[in-house]
Design an enzyme around this catalytic site. Structure first.
Site, mmCIF file in Angstrom:
data_model
loop_
_atom_site.group_PDB
_atom_site.id
_atom_site.type_symbol
_atom_site.label_atom_id
_atom_site.label_comp_id
_atom_site.label_asym_id
_atom_site.label_seq_id
_atom_site.Cartn_x
_atom_site.Cartn_y
_atom_site.Cartn_z
ATOM 1 N N TYR A 40 -6.338 0.487 -6.870
ATOM 2 C CA TYR A 40 -5.757 -0.837 -6.579
ATOM 3 C C TYR A 40 -5.048 -0.896 -5.223
ATOM 4 O O TYR A 40 -4.853 0.118 -4.581
ATOM 5 C CB TYR A 40 -4.931 -1.397 -7.731
ATOM 6 N N GLU A 41 -4.740 -2.095 -4.824
ATOM 7 C CA GLU A 41 -4.133 -2.367 -3.510
ATOM 8 C C GLU A 41 -5.043 -1.872 -2.381
ATOM 9 O O GLU A 41 -4.584 -1.362 -1.367
ATOM 10 C CB GLU A 41 -2.750 -1.704 -3.458
ATOM 11 N N GLY A 42 -6.342 -2.060 -2.567
ATOM 12 C CA GLY A 42 -7.333 -1.567 -1.605
ATOM 13 C C GLY A 42 -7.764 -0.169 -1.977
ATOM 14 O O GLY A 42 -6.972 0.763 -1.868
ATOM 15 N N ARG B 71 0.823 -1.211 0.000
ATOM 16 C CA ARG B 71 0.000 0.000 0.000
ATOM 17 C C ARG B 71 0.855 1.257 0.000
ATOM 18 O O ARG B 71 0.568 2.222 -0.710
ATOM 19 C CB ARG B 71 -0.953 -0.035 1.206
ATOM 20 N N GLN C 174 -9.216 1.937 2.409
ATOM 21 C CA GLN C 174 -8.194 2.486 3.312
ATOM 22 C C GLN C 174 -8.860 3.254 4.451
ATOM 23 O O GLN C 174 -8.429 3.181 5.606
ATOM 24 C CB GLN C 174 -7.245 3.433 2.565
#
Lengths: 593, 593
Positions: free
Chosen positions: B441-443, B301, B448
């Site tokens: 992306y990546e959450g 992240r 978050q």
């Protein structure tokens, strides 16, 4: 797929933007509500069923320059001819030349829907209408007789040739030149860039309006003349004659609106015709070309604002549909089987409601601006002046707030789609790519802010804007008086936003009057947004108060409350920036050295 | 063209993010400032001279799937091999496997520069490093011995295979399946989408880490296992063996990062090998795969956050350069010949300074997060816990604030360029197209925010975040105590922002503790931005206080003051949204029905 929100548009026109009053008062002549509804309904059907299905292919294929000819996307030529067959091209044009002379409010509403279907497609006619307007106001009777009927019907299209590589926002430095000929015509030479729909395969002829400079013209903006330069000359009998000495040299490779050919045009290169120089006909007086352009500038700016509204609405519709279908995770309180539709997640709902609020706010502002344009034409004397000032004041806000909303909403729309939003086939990304030009062209939003602060606030010595704010305060008072719980804190929030607007307005009026131009311009963009937000709050409240018993009253009030309690607080920061931000900006310029 | 701002990066690392203290205290072992400077300088040179010149061609050509093989853009294969020859791939990897075991702070700084050169290129190694981390922490000794040295050197790359069409943010529902074999290996079957650099021509082998479900696995996230699935099997002697039963079925057509192949991967289709099913090796324990992924999630992240910082910096540099060259109109107070450079216009300066402030703020937040990661490794006991909590808290803010900044700054960069910004050849539009994936992306940034509010604020019963805010208050106090006029209203503005942060924090901690999850999540994104803005103000002030006599002290203070007086006021609106926005959002959901 986009579906034109005809009911919501009709509601906004009638109950928020002033069309209801205008119809009742007779300001719109014998136009009746039935005809209004029929036109909106048919414009919406055309947008939904005919334009929107060809939007994606226009983006994917784009327009291409093949051996000097521009090939438009598959199906677009037929689409255009269906569109002009419906009489849409002449909606607001004068009846003398085959137009329908209908109010501008109807036009912007229809433009919104067509642009939502495909901004790249709808952009072409927007330019034609601008050219019609300039020609009708400033052209000679002969020019008008020759060109206007076919431009109003759409048999020929029109373009506006302003920009050159070194002359964008500042047209005073343009170099294209015009030479006088003994027969009263001119020969035009030069290169123009960013010419929207400068070449295409829709029609047999294209009528270019070109800004150029005569050899003996004064420097700067007072030395620019406007010429009509047709792609094919027109014979006395109206048939097409020789090819004129101009051509499309290349198309730009753009971030968005791929279907719209953005041309570099070369005039007077000797490629066509016996003699070098494109034959042009003067519109208006020599060296007064910029004034001719300005008469159409306001409407063009509002038209671009409609693109922002259009993209915002289309992107919102798409995101809502996706968020209802797509399931992922479990939202708080979700009691259904399996994963929740993502619309149940508070953060997704927040994005979608923000998108809806910005769409509806920018729509209301833009329609209110169109209403003021209509009233400025319909009214007389002091009343006319009042409405002309109103449209002047609202134009930069409508253009900038709506186009910023288009970008922001399209970007949020991608976010709602998650990973799928980044994939072109989904279609959400196109909206962002298309929307991104609108804050730039037809005067960047920064230039709109300069216009708002330096030319519009001073109207009637500040009296006009003050009166407008007072009108908006009445809406807040009416919300308070309505005693409807659903409005929540709306009245107090709107009052606070209007306090901020008022304080920032007074500060700016004083700064401009006091010659503190750099200080005023430092916060001009913040002010413009502050005005747009306050208007969004006020117009959503006005809609909530309308109480038309169409089953959506509670929804309108709920969206109004969401806007008041979630979005309006930003006005305090914007006001602060206007009144306190200039000094630190001036000092910090050293950072950029 | 992008030029890596090595000095600014070094300053931020040492004087804002904590590296100076860490070096002095010996927390980073025998690492000295000379080596830090040398590494930053060489990473910057590589980014400037080797990566950045190939960024545009990567965007234009993209990676293409030709007869089952992915062809990367011209020059990229050599670029990759030059990059791994520099040892960059193993910067933070363990020395046992050929890595350099350097601090994460250096890594994120280098990643920023490479991503600024080309985000699409730098993304591949980011995935390899994630795979290295997961394998190193959870793999068997045999797996590590076979794969890690070549993945650390970069001879082979790594991927992460998580997403499936119906399983994105919610991995609990994934369907890829694994079957146990008698020899202790597994056979993997299924389709994975959005697999970054899943196939390419850089290296002979690609090591896929794949999440899949065993036949007897429990439902949901507790039934997912992680497997290592190489493209080519590896013989006992380390040489490449048979092709494994997996292939890249197609590439996505994306808005941006065109150079990065985003693959749909098919496992166990029988296309390769005698027996159907891709051979996989278990990493960690069965059904514990998600835990293995989570160990690397935080760093991944933060790595995505660096992409936001990178694009923001590159877009800012480009816009400043353009605004100095391009002349248009006359700015207030302009006394030079002819038109002013547009940087002289207050509105353009405002945009550029905002871009600079967001870039520097997100950089400082991200580096501070990396510092906390490093200290979490270096420290022991309570200290280690403290720093691990700090990195946990900062990660969602670094990811979301930086990636939002990337999008916003890239969009402003287009605006500064005017019409040229919309033309792809200019290069400003690429930054927006590339940046737009990072908040997803990546959450997603919304996820978050959920993480921040529901898992990070409660750390140490709220004690950690309260302590952090108290630290930030000391910065405001130090600004006040410094008595430097240049700071203007910074101390008061920062105090106000921290008051807002504190109030919003307490409200959220109480809401989460009280089970009011929907209410807390309604304002989670606003809170996340509020935190990021307050940190931006605080870290810019910390930089301004550093007083390193490098000739830029006044500039840093001026940018700090601009930020405090022009950007920080937004925190009040954000706090208001957190503590007052939930009810109206809940009611307005009916609008979306």
């Amino acid at each position: 797929m986009y579906k034109a929100p005809v009911d919501e548009i009709a509601f906004t026109l009638k109950h928020v933007a002033g069309m209801g009053d205008a119809l009742q008062s007779g300001a719109l002549g014998d136009l009746g509500e039935d005809l209004v509804d029929a036109i909106l309904s048919e414009a919406g059907r055309f947008a939904t069923e005919e334009v929107a299905p060809l939007g994606d292919i226009g983006d994917k294929q784009g327009s291409r320059l093949v051996e000097g000819k521009v090939e438009t996307p598959n199906g677009w030529r037929d689409l255009y001819h269906n569109w002009i067959a419906g009489g849409w091209n002449g909606l607001t044009a004068p009846e003398d030349f085959g137009g329908q002379n209908l109010p501008h409010m109807l036009h912007v509403a229809a433009m919104e829907m067509w642009n939502a279907g495909s901004m790249a497609f709808a952009l072409g006619p927007t330019l034609t209408m601008g050219a019609v307007e300039a020609l009708e106001k400033h052209g000679s009777d002969e020019l008008k007789a020759t060109y206007l009927p076919k431009m109003v019907s759409g048999e020929w299209t029109g373009t506006m040739n302003l920009t050159e590589p070194h002359a964008g926002s500042d047209l005073g430095v343009l170099k294209a030149r015009a030479e006088r000929r003994d027969d009263g015509t001119y020969r035009i030479f030069g290169q123009k860039i960013f010419i929207t729909w400068g070449e295409h395969d829709f029609t047999d002829n294209i009528v270019h309006l070109v800004l150029a400079r005569l050899p003996d013209a004064p420097a700067g903006t007072r030395g620019i003349s406007l010429f009509l330069v047709p792609k094919f000359l027109v014979n006395a009998d109206g048939s097409l004659g020789e090819r004129n000495d101009l051509f499309c040299h290349s198309l730009e490779h753009k971030l968005g609106i791929h279907g719209s050919p953005t041309c570099t045009m070369i005039y007077g290169d000797g490629k066509f015709g016996a003699e070098k120089g494109a034959i042009g006909y003067l519109i208006g007086e020599e060296n007064r070309g910029l004034a001719c352009m300005f008469t159409m500038m306001n409407n063009a700016r509002l038209a671009v604002g409609m693109q922002g509204v259009a993209i915002a609405d289309a992107a919102t519709q798409k995101a809502i549909a996706f968020a209802k279908e797509r399931t992922q995770g479990k939202a708080p309180g979700w009691t259904g089987q399996g994963m929740s539709p993502i619309i149940e997640h508070p953060d997704v709902a927040r994005m979608l409601l923000t998108m809806k609020a910005l769409t509806q706010g920018s729509r209301a502002i833009s329609y209110a601006c169109a209403h003021a344009v209509d009233m400025g034409h319909a009214a007389e004397g002091e009343k006319a002046k009042f409405w002309q000032e109103r449209s002047s004041l609202l134009t930069p806000i409508a253009k900038s707030f709506s186009t910023d909303a288009g970008v922001d909403v399209a970007s949020m729309g991608i976010q709602v789609h998650g990973g799928m939003g980044f994939i072109e086939e989904t279609g959400a990304a196109r909206y962002l790519r298309d929307a991104r030009i609108a804050p730039i062209y037809e005067g960047t939003n920064g230039i709109q802010a300069i216009d708002l602060v330096t030319r519009k606030l001073p109207l009637s010595d500040g009296g006009h804007v003050r009166g407008f704010i007072a009108e908006l305060r009445e809406i807040a008072a009416a919300v308070r008086a309505s005693n409807r719980d659903g409005f929540g804190e709306t009245a107090a929030r709107l009052d606070a936003a209007l306090d901020d607007l008022s304080a920032a307005t007074e500060w700016l009026i004083a700064a401009v009057a006091g010659g503190k131009l750099a200080e005023a311009l430092a916060g001009a963009t913040a002010y413009q947004r502050l005005f747009g937000l306050a208007l969004t709050g006020a117009y959503l409240a006005k809609g909530g108060l309308a109480d038309v018993s169409d089953g959506k009253d509670d929804q309108r009030i709920a969206l109004c409350r969401f806007t008041a309690e979630n979005l309006l607080a930003e006005t305090a920061a914007l006001k602060d920036r206007v009144v306190n931000g200039a000094d630190s900006l001036a000092v910090a310029r050293a950072v950029l050295a």
